[in-house]
Design a protein around this motif. Structure first.
Motif, mmCIF file in Angstrom:
data_model
loop_
_atom_site.group_PDB
_atom_site.id
_atom_site.type_symbol
_atom_site.label_atom_id
_atom_site.label_comp_id
_atom_site.label_asym_id
_atom_site.label_seq_id
_atom_site.Cartn_x
_atom_site.Cartn_y
_atom_site.Cartn_z
ATOM 1 N N ALA A 152 0.855 -1.203 0.000
ATOM 2 C CA ALA A 152 0.000 0.000 0.000
ATOM 3 C C ALA A 152 0.887 1.248 0.000
ATOM 4 O O ALA A 152 0.603 2.230 -0.689
ATOM 5 C CB ALA A 152 -0.937 -0.010 1.205
ATOM 6 N N ASP A 173 -7.651 -4.595 -8.260
ATOM 7 C CA ASP A 173 -7.165 -3.328 -8.824
ATOM 8 C C ASP A 173 -7.462 -3.256 -10.320
ATOM 9 O O ASP A 173 -7.872 -2.214 -10.837
ATOM 10 C CB ASP A 173 -5.641 -3.191 -8.621
ATOM 11 C CG ASP A 173 -5.282 -2.736 -7.217
ATOM 12 O OD1 ASP A 173 -6.188 -2.443 -6.420
ATOM 13 O OD2 ASP A 173 -4.067 -2.689 -6.912
ATOM 14 N N ASP A 216 -11.081 -2.526 -10.913
ATOM 15 C CA ASP A 216 -11.384 -1.117 -10.654
ATOM 16 C C ASP A 216 -10.988 -0.237 -11.837
ATOM 17 O O ASP A 216 -11.663 0.750 -12.141
ATOM 18 C CB ASP A 216 -10.642 -0.635 -9.399
ATOM 19 C CG ASP A 216 -11.572 -0.547 -8.203
ATOM 20 O OD1 ASP A 216 -12.733 -0.986 -8.301
ATOM 21 O OD2 ASP A 216 -11.130 -0.047 -7.153
ATOM 22 N N THR A 261 -11.807 0.672 -4.438
ATOM 23 C CA THR A 261 -10.909 1.583 -3.721
ATOM 24 C C THR A 261 -11.354 3.009 -4.040
ATOM 25 O O THR A 261 -11.392 3.403 -5.207
ATOM 26 C CB THR A 261 -9.441 1.366 -4.149
ATOM 27 O OG1 THR A 261 -9.389 1.241 -5.567
ATOM 28 C CG2 THR A 261 -8.875 0.111 -3.539
ATOM 29 N N ARG A 306 -8.442 5.947 0.115
ATOM 30 C CA ARG A 306 -7.952 4.895 -0.785
ATOM 31 C C ARG A 306 -6.848 4.077 -0.122
ATOM 32 O O ARG A 306 -6.848 2.847 -0.170
ATOM 33 C CB ARG A 306 -7.450 5.500 -2.098
ATOM 34 C CG ARG A 306 -7.010 4.427 -3.071
ATOM 35 C CD ARG A 306 -7.054 4.853 -4.528
ATOM 36 N NE ARG A 306 -6.122 5.899 -4.870
ATOM 37 C CZ ARG A 306 -6.412 7.173 -4.938
ATOM 38 N NH1 ARG A 306 -7.639 7.591 -4.677
ATOM 39 N NH2 ARG A 306 -5.498 8.055 -5.250
ATOM 40 N N TYR A 307 -5.901 4.780 0.519
ATOM 41 C CA TYR A 307 -4.781 4.038 1.107
ATOM 42 C C TYR A 307 -5.170 3.382 2.420
ATOM 43 O O TYR A 307 -4.630 2.345 2.795
ATOM 44 C CB TYR A 307 -3.536 4.917 1.177
ATOM 45 C CG TYR A 307 -3.084 5.156 -0.239
ATOM 46 C CD1 TYR A 307 -2.521 4.120 -0.968
ATOM 47 C CD2 TYR A 307 -3.348 6.357 -0.892
ATOM 48 C CE1 TYR A 307 -2.199 4.283 -2.306
ATOM 49 C CE2 TYR A 307 -3.022 6.528 -2.227
ATOM 50 C CZ TYR A 307 -2.449 5.487 -2.921
ATOM 51 O OH TYR A 307 -2.143 5.636 -4.253
ATOM 52 N N VAL A 323 -8.086 1.991 2.759
ATOM 53 C CA VAL A 323 -8.722 0.777 2.230
ATOM 54 C C VAL A 323 -7.672 -0.252 1.805
ATOM 55 O O VAL A 323 -7.753 -1.429 2.153
ATOM 56 C CB VAL A 323 -9.671 1.128 1.054
ATOM 57 C CG1 VAL A 323 -9.973 -0.100 0.197
ATOM 58 C CG2 VAL A 323 -10.954 1.752 1.594
ATOM 59 N N LYS A 324 -6.670 0.200 1.085
ATOM 60 C CA LYS A 324 -5.641 -0.738 0.628
ATOM 61 C C LYS A 324 -4.928 -1.389 1.814
ATOM 62 O O LYS A 324 -4.694 -2.609 1.831
ATOM 63 C CB LYS A 324 -4.612 -0.013 -0.253
ATOM 64 C CG LYS A 324 -5.072 0.214 -1.693
ATOM 65 C CD LYS A 324 -4.020 1.024 -2.456
ATOM 66 C CE LYS A 324 -4.445 1.324 -3.881
ATOM 67 N NZ LYS A 324 -3.994 0.309 -4.856
ATOM 68 N N SER A 353 -16.252 -1.410 0.114
ATOM 69 C CA SER A 353 -14.894 -1.262 -0.420
ATOM 70 C C SER A 353 -14.174 -2.612 -0.408
ATOM 71 O O SER A 353 -14.723 -3.633 0.028
ATOM 72 C CB SER A 353 -14.097 -0.257 0.406
ATOM 73 O OG SER A 353 -13.711 -0.849 1.637
ATOM 74 N N LEU A 354 -12.931 -2.570 -0.850
ATOM 75 C CA LEU A 354 -12.093 -3.771 -0.883
ATOM 76 C C LEU A 354 -11.905 -4.392 0.504
ATOM 77 O O LEU A 354 -11.672 -5.600 0.616
ATOM 78 C CB LEU A 354 -10.722 -3.398 -1.493
ATOM 79 C CG LEU A 354 -9.759 -4.532 -1.821
ATOM 80 C CD1 LEU A 354 -10.354 -5.516 -2.820
ATOM 81 C CD2 LEU A 354 -8.439 -3.974 -2.352
#
Lengths: 217, 217
Positions: free
Chosen positions: A72, B75, B78, B87, B94-95, B97-98, B164-165
């Motif tokens: 990430a 990914d 997406d 994401t 976003r990060y 979530v990742k 989300s992921l």
């Protein structure tokens, strides 16, 4: 003046990946060492737990971003500092790079993490020799697949002639393999790629033995 | 007419993630079942090995894209099918979530994969009860951190009010936890989020027991 701080440990291969990534992008950063063994492991201390309740390094702090998980972090660095990209823009290559990086970071590395080895010899009373065999088994199994895949994708580096996230993951994994005396003679592609990568300053400067918190016997 | 084929297995939680992702995006796909146990494991057969030398599911084929690793596949989906995003676009989210998705997919799941359990009871002669304790240990440890993190990030779903992921990874991991009788009473946030997610058609349709290759006793 950079605002980036990396919480890591010289021998953590996930932190090693992030150091390589930062160096490839030419980013200045501060290192804060989290000693994974001393005092029962500083990653379990309340200071660090408030930064990452998972009690694992690395953690990257960059201004108002605070982020764990090396992959990430690599994605974040590609977005925030895109002058050098770890994941290529071309779609086919980008997902090839992501999948190969995860073949290492998801399928090999988590099985050989310190806490896993401690559980084997602790709770499961596994002998030291069987622990070493475990370690070598997962690297060897992963490298057998990786060797075949890289034979198809390689140029000077793992995927073509540009350094990518696969290279960032490969070199720390080979470092671990060598530490545990994995027989790499069957993996000429991996050995050749690693030799090329180890000539690059970004990889040299990120090497465990070159970190301020390294303890070399 | 969709051109997407997913090579998976009903009980593989990495394939389960991809099924959820495809369903959330409303994508039609064909499933090809790779039986992970029958005949010593069909993932080791030459047909599948040529598709993924790592001998692991899932593999997604979409036109000229052929891709392993569930997070790389997410990914890719997406990017290729952005109508519903796993994401979020906002950088902080976003990060977050990742990293949370990787807390599950990197730090918990690889330790409990079938091949790892087979090595424990095979090469290491670990008792069945110790194998189950191993399984529960890594989920419990991971969920302890995740529970704290999700308490801060949750809305209706793991991160705010959009699926989300993280949700995509959480539900299959809870499925595994329940299979091995992990005590989830200490994780009210995880249980509540999972209950909400399990009401969504995308998650229901992706559940192991609803797959064509499911074997229910």
């Amino acid at each position: 003046m950079s605002n980036i701080t990396l919480y890591g440990y010289w021998r953590s291969s996930a932190a090693y990946r992030v150091r390589i990534a930062l160096n490839l992008k030419g980013l200045e950063y501060q290192q804060k060492s989290v000693h994974l063994v001393k005092n029962g492991g500083e990653q379990h201390a309340s200071d660090f737990k408030s930064l990452n309740p998972s009690q694992l390094v690395p953690v990257l702090v960059d201004g108002d971003m605070q982020l764990n998980q090396s992959l990430a972090i690599a994605d974040y660095l590609d977005e925030a500092y895109p002058t050098v990209l770890l994941t290529p823009l071309d779609r086919q290559r980008r997902y090839l790079v992501k999948a190969l990086a995860q073949d290492i970071a998801v399928d090999i590395h988590p099985l050989n993490n310190l806490r896993v080895l401690q559980y084997l010899t602790g709770e499961l009373s596994v002998e030291e020799s069987d622990k070493s065999n475990w370690y070598r088994h997962w690297i060897t199994l992963g490298f057998e697949a990786l060797e075949q895949k890289l034979a198809r994708t390689k140029g000077i580096y793992c995927v073509g002639n540009e350094v990518s996230l696969v290279d960032v993951c490969l070199v720390p994994q080979v470092y671990n393999a060598e530490r545990f005396n994995v027989d790499l003679s069957r993996f000429p592609v991996i050995r050749e790629l690693t030799a090329s990568l180890r000539e690059l300053p970004a990889f040299i400067d990120a090497a465990p033995e070159n970190q301020p918190d390294a303890v070399l016997s």
